[in-house]
Scaffold this motif. Structure first.
Motif, PDB file in Angstrom:
ATOM      1  N   GLY A   1      -9.060  29.500 -29.934  1.00 23.96           N
ATOM      2  CA  GLY A   1     -10.302  29.304 -29.203  1.00 23.96           C
ATOM      3  C   GLY A   1     -10.689  27.860 -28.996  1.00 23.96           C
ATOM      4  O   GLY A   1     -11.534  27.554 -28.150  1.00 23.96           O
ATOM      5  N   LEU A   2     -10.093  26.967 -29.785  1.00 27.23           N
ATOM      6  CA  LEU A   2     -10.464  25.557 -29.647  1.00 27.23           C
ATOM      7  C   LEU A   2      -9.748  24.886 -28.489  1.00 27.23           C
ATOM      8  O   LEU A   2     -10.335  24.100 -27.742  1.00 27.23           O
ATOM      9  CB  LEU A   2     -10.153  24.810 -30.955  1.00 27.23           C
ATOM     10  CG  LEU A   2     -10.913  25.280 -32.196  1.00 27.23           C
ATOM     11  CD1 LEU A   2     -10.447  24.504 -33.421  1.00 27.23           C
ATOM     12  CD2 LEU A   2     -12.412  25.110 -31.995  1.00 27.23           C
ATOM     13  N   TYR A   3      -8.459  25.202 -28.334  1.00 26.17           N
ATOM     14  CA  TYR A   3      -7.662  24.580 -27.284  1.00 26.17           C
ATOM     15  C   TYR A   3      -6.760  25.641 -26.655  1.00 26.17           C
ATOM     16  O   TYR A   3      -6.351  26.596 -27.317  1.00 26.17           O
ATOM     17  CB  TYR A   3      -6.787  23.458 -27.865  1.00 26.17           C
ATOM     18  CG  TYR A   3      -7.542  22.528 -28.781  1.00 26.17           C
ATOM     19  CD1 TYR A   3      -8.361  21.532 -28.270  1.00 26.17           C
ATOM     20  CD2 TYR A   3      -7.457  22.675 -30.168  1.00 26.17           C
ATOM     21  CE1 TYR A   3      -9.061  20.689 -29.112  1.00 26.17           C
ATOM     22  CE2 TYR A   3      -8.161  21.840 -31.017  1.00 26.17           C
ATOM     23  CZ  TYR A   3      -8.959  20.848 -30.485  1.00 26.17           C
ATOM     24  OH  TYR A   3      -9.662  20.019 -31.324  1.00 26.17           O
ATOM     25  N   PRO A   4      -6.409  25.467 -25.386  1.00 25.99           N
ATOM     26  CA  PRO A   4      -5.535  26.455 -24.737  1.00 25.99           C
ATOM     27  C   PRO A   4      -4.131  26.462 -25.325  1.00 25.99           C
ATOM     28  O   PRO A   4      -3.620  25.450 -25.771  1.00 25.99           O
ATOM     29  CB  PRO A   4      -5.500  25.981 -23.268  1.00 25.99           C
ATOM     30  CG  PRO A   4      -6.710  25.126 -23.108  1.00 25.99           C
ATOM     31  CD  PRO A   4      -6.926  24.472 -24.433  1.00 25.99           C
ATOM     32  N   ASN A   5      -3.533  27.631 -25.313  1.00 25.13           N
ATOM     33  CA  ASN A   5      -2.139  27.792 -25.692  1.00 25.13           C
ATOM     34  C   ASN A   5      -1.292  27.444 -24.466  1.00 25.13           C
ATOM     35  O   ASN A   5      -1.408  28.078 -23.419  1.00 25.13           O
ATOM     36  CB  ASN A   5      -1.895  29.241 -26.117  1.00 25.13           C
ATOM     37  CG  ASN A   5      -0.474  29.502 -26.574  1.00 25.13           C
ATOM     38  OD1 ASN A   5       0.414  28.714 -26.331  1.00 25.13           O
ATOM     39  ND2 ASN A   5      -0.269  30.634 -27.220  1.00 25.13           N
ATOM     40  N   VAL A   6      -0.437  26.430 -24.571  1.00 25.77           N
ATOM     41  CA  VAL A   6       0.361  26.015 -23.409  1.00 25.77           C
ATOM     42  C   VAL A   6       1.778  26.592 -23.458  1.00 25.77           C
ATOM     43  O   VAL A   6       2.628  26.208 -22.653  1.00 25.77           O
ATOM     44  CB  VAL A   6       0.426  24.471 -23.299  1.00 25.77           C
ATOM     45  CG1 VAL A   6      -0.944  23.902 -23.037  1.00 25.77           C
ATOM     46  CG2 VAL A   6       1.036  23.848 -24.546  1.00 25.77           C
ATOM     47  N   ALA A   7       2.013  27.509 -24.407  1.00 27.88           N
ATOM     48  CA  ALA A   7       3.329  28.111 -24.507  1.00 27.88           C
ATOM     49  C   ALA A   7       3.363  29.522 -23.908  1.00 27.88           C
ATOM     50  O   ALA A   7       4.399  30.181 -23.949  1.00 27.88           O
ATOM     51  CB  ALA A   7       3.784  28.161 -25.972  1.00 27.88           C
ATOM     52  N   ASP A   8       2.225  29.989 -23.371  1.00 28.40           N
ATOM     53  CA  ASP A   8       2.229  31.294 -22.714  1.00 28.40           C
ATOM     54  C   ASP A   8       2.248  31.080 -21.192  1.00 28.40           C
ATOM     55  O   ASP A   8       2.358  29.959 -20.711  1.00 28.40           O
ATOM     56  CB  ASP A   8       1.033  32.145 -23.153  1.00 28.40           C
ATOM     57  CG  ASP A   8      -0.305  31.466 -22.855  1.00 28.40           C
ATOM     58  OD1 ASP A   8      -0.345  30.571 -21.995  1.00 28.40           O
ATOM     59  OD2 ASP A   8      -1.305  31.838 -23.490  1.00 28.40           O
ATOM     60  N   ASP A   9       2.128  32.158 -20.458  1.00 31.80           N
ATOM     61  CA  ASP A   9       2.186  32.039 -18.999  1.00 31.80           C
ATOM     62  C   ASP A   9       0.814  32.236 -18.358  1.00 31.80           C
ATOM     63  O   ASP A   9       0.705  32.623 -17.196  1.00 31.80           O
ATOM     64  CB  ASP A   9       3.187  33.044 -18.418  1.00 31.80           C
ATOM     65  CG  ASP A   9       2.833  34.490 -18.758  1.00 31.80           C
ATOM     66  OD1 ASP A   9       1.867  34.694 -19.531  1.00 31.80           O
ATOM     67  OD2 ASP A   9       3.497  35.409 -18.271  1.00 31.80           O
ATOM     68  N   ALA A  10      -0.248  31.977 -19.118  1.00 31.41           N
ATOM     69  CA  ALA A  10      -1.611  32.068 -18.589  1.00 31.41           C
ATOM     70  C   ALA A  10      -2.117  30.652 -18.345  1.00 31.41           C
ATOM     71  O   ALA A  10      -2.347  29.898 -19.290  1.00 31.41           O
ATOM     72  CB  ALA A  10      -2.520  32.802 -19.565  1.00 31.41           C
ATOM     73  N   TRP A  11      -2.284  30.280 -17.085  1.00 34.95           N
ATOM     74  CA  TRP A  11      -2.644  28.906 -16.728  1.00 34.95           C
ATOM     75  C   TRP A  11      -4.077  28.860 -16.205  1.00 34.95           C
ATOM     76  O   TRP A  11      -4.377  29.354 -15.128  1.00 34.95           O
ATOM     77  CB  TRP A  11      -1.690  28.395 -15.647  1.00 34.95           C
ATOM     78  CG  TRP A  11      -0.249  28.463 -16.031  1.00 34.95           C
ATOM     79  CD1 TRP A  11       0.604  29.516 -15.819  1.00 34.95           C
ATOM     80  CD2 TRP A  11       0.495  27.472 -16.710  1.00 34.95           C
ATOM     81  NE1 TRP A  11       1.843  29.230 -16.319  1.00 34.95           N
ATOM     82  CE2 TRP A  11       1.812  27.977 -16.867  1.00 34.95           C
ATOM     83  CE3 TRP A  11       0.196  26.198 -17.196  1.00 34.95           C
ATOM     84  CZ2 TRP A  11       2.816  27.254 -17.494  1.00 34.95           C
ATOM     85  CZ3 TRP A  11       1.204  25.492 -17.817  1.00 34.95           C
ATOM     86  CH2 TRP A  11       2.488  26.004 -17.964  1.00 34.95           C
ATOM     87  N   LEU A  12      -4.969  28.286 -16.995  1.00 37.38           N
ATOM     88  CA  LEU A  12      -6.367  28.212 -16.587  1.00 37.38           C
ATOM     89  C   LEU A  12      -6.549  27.326 -15.362  1.00 37.38           C
ATOM     90  O   LEU A  12      -7.359  27.616 -14.476  1.00 37.38           O
ATOM     91  CB  LEU A  12      -7.220  27.672 -17.745  1.00 37.38           C
ATOM     92  CG  LEU A  12      -7.349  28.581 -18.971  1.00 37.38           C
ATOM     93  CD1 LEU A  12      -8.142  27.881 -20.060  1.00 37.38           C
ATOM     94  CD2 LEU A  12      -8.012  29.900 -18.591  1.00 37.38           C
ATOM     95  N   TRP A  13      -5.800  26.223 -15.317  1.00 32.09           N
ATOM     96  CA  TRP A  13      -5.953  25.266 -14.220  1.00 32.09           C
ATOM     97  C   TRP A  13      -4.732  25.240 -13.310  1.00 32.09           C
ATOM     98  O   TRP A  13      -4.580  24.330 -12.507  1.00 32.09           O
ATOM     99  CB  TRP A  13      -6.203  23.865 -14.781  1.00 32.09           C
ATOM    100  CG  TRP A  13      -7.420  23.786 -15.648  1.00 32.09           C
ATOM    101  CD1 TRP A  13      -7.488  23.927 -16.999  1.00 32.09           C
ATOM    102  CD2 TRP A  13      -8.776  23.572 -15.225  1.00 32.09           C
ATOM    103  NE1 TRP A  13      -8.774  23.805 -17.452  1.00 32.09           N
ATOM    104  CE2 TRP A  13      -9.596  23.585 -16.371  1.00 32.09           C
ATOM    105  CE3 TRP A  13      -9.369  23.362 -13.982  1.00 32.09           C
ATOM    106  CZ2 TRP A  13     -10.969  23.397 -16.335  1.00 32.09           C
ATOM    107  CZ3 TRP A  13     -10.747  23.179 -13.924  1.00 32.09           C
ATOM    108  CH2 TRP A  13     -11.530  23.188 -15.087  1.00 32.09           C
TER     109      TRP A  13
END
Length: 313
Positions: free
Chosen positions: A156-168
């Motif tokens: 919840g603190l920072y995005p997970n960049v190892a999945d395929d869900a891209w917020l931006w």
């Protein structure tokens, strides 16, 4: 006979005159001449070393030596000349050594290529990943985790960049934009505009968007809040809940939770409570811009690395 005895006594090893137990004596042998000259040579060497290299501490500093400067480029690309020391020597070697020059030449090749060319070239990608892994560890791992997948306690603190869900957005262009200029993640808190009952209804609707079991009557009421002016959630998350990358608004239909710890809840009421808490308190997260700290080459390497961590788009 007396002359012969005198000659033998003259050749006898001299003692210091000390004796123990009556017959144990200390010889007074002279040191070998080669050893003496070696000792003098070490003294001369140390005097030269004291003059040339950093040696003696005094006050809050130390003697820097003379005639032993090292020139290298700092992180800002500026040429720096300083006295000899092991740190500066290492930096110089990393910039002008044989392996460093080979690495620099290949880095220039990667920097001159487009993202499409690099992604389609296994050799360039292997080189980019090997270098970017170090850059990521030094600058990004503190927040996103060593492999880009957050530890459980940082959920919840920072995005997970190892999945395929891209917020931006997960294209190379979008990732480069994110790293270069940073991002400001914000969702307003609805704790004051919606009462507890409506927060419960909205949480049920949001949770139901990703296929979870919810109370249908509450979800139906929550849909009106989500799609209406009272909640206005559709402005950012879209009428279908799939999110809006330009705002960094999450896709609520993919079951990938970046703030609400739904995966950590065992029962359905716990999952609803997790979503409800986020809606009530809102979200404020900021990723700093890295253009002032990292060079263009490093940002490009990180872009490729993060792109591949999450499977890319």
């Amino acid at each position: 006979m007396s002359d012969n005895n005198t000659q033998q006594q003259g050749k006898a090893v001299q003692t210091t005159g000390h004796a123990w137990d009556g017959d144990l004596q200390e010889f007074n042998n002279p040191l070998p001449r080669w050893w003496i000259w070696t000792f003098y040579a070490t003294i001369i060497f140390s005097l030269g070393y004291w003059i040339i290299y950093p040696t003696w501490p005094y006050a809050n500093t130390f003697t820097k030596g003379v005639g032993n400067t090292i020139t290298f480029q700092n992180s800002a690309g500026e040429e720096v000349t300083t006295h000899w020391n092991t740190r500066s020597l290492l930096i110089e070697d990393m910039q002008t050594g044989e392996e460093a020059l080979k690495q620099k030449a290949y880095l220039e090749k990667v920097n001159a290529a487009s993202y499409e060319e690099i992604l389609s070239d296994p050799d360039m990608m292997a080189f980019a990943n090997s270098m970017a892994k170090v850059v990521f560890a030094d600058n990004c791992a503190a927040c996103h985790g060593p492999g880009g997948d957050l530890p459980e306690q940082a959920f919840g603190l920072y995005p997970n960049v190892a999945d395929d869900a891209w917020l931006w957005g997960g294209t190379t262009t979008e990732i480069e934009q994110t790293i270069t200029h940073g991002r400001n993640g914000f969702m307003p808190a609805f704790g004051k505009s919606l009462n507890d009952e409506k927060l419960e209804q909205l949480a049920n609707y949001v949770l139901g968007l990703s296929g979870h079991s919810v109370e249908t009557d509450k979800a139906a009421a929550g849909q009106k809040i989500f799609q209406g002016q009272e909640g206005g959630c559709y402005y950012c998350h879209g009428t279908d809940g799939t999110g809006l990358k330009s705002q960094g608004a999450a896709n609520l239909t993919d079951a990938v939770w970046t703030v609400a710890n739904v995966p950590g809840a065992v029962k359905e009421e716990g999952k609803v409570a997790a979503v409800k808490s986020v809606i009530k308190n809102g979200i404020t997260r900021q990723m700093p811009q890295w253009k002032s700290r990292l060079g263009v080459e490093q940002i490009k390497l990180l872009t490729l690395y993060v792109h591949e961590l999450g499977g890319g788009e």
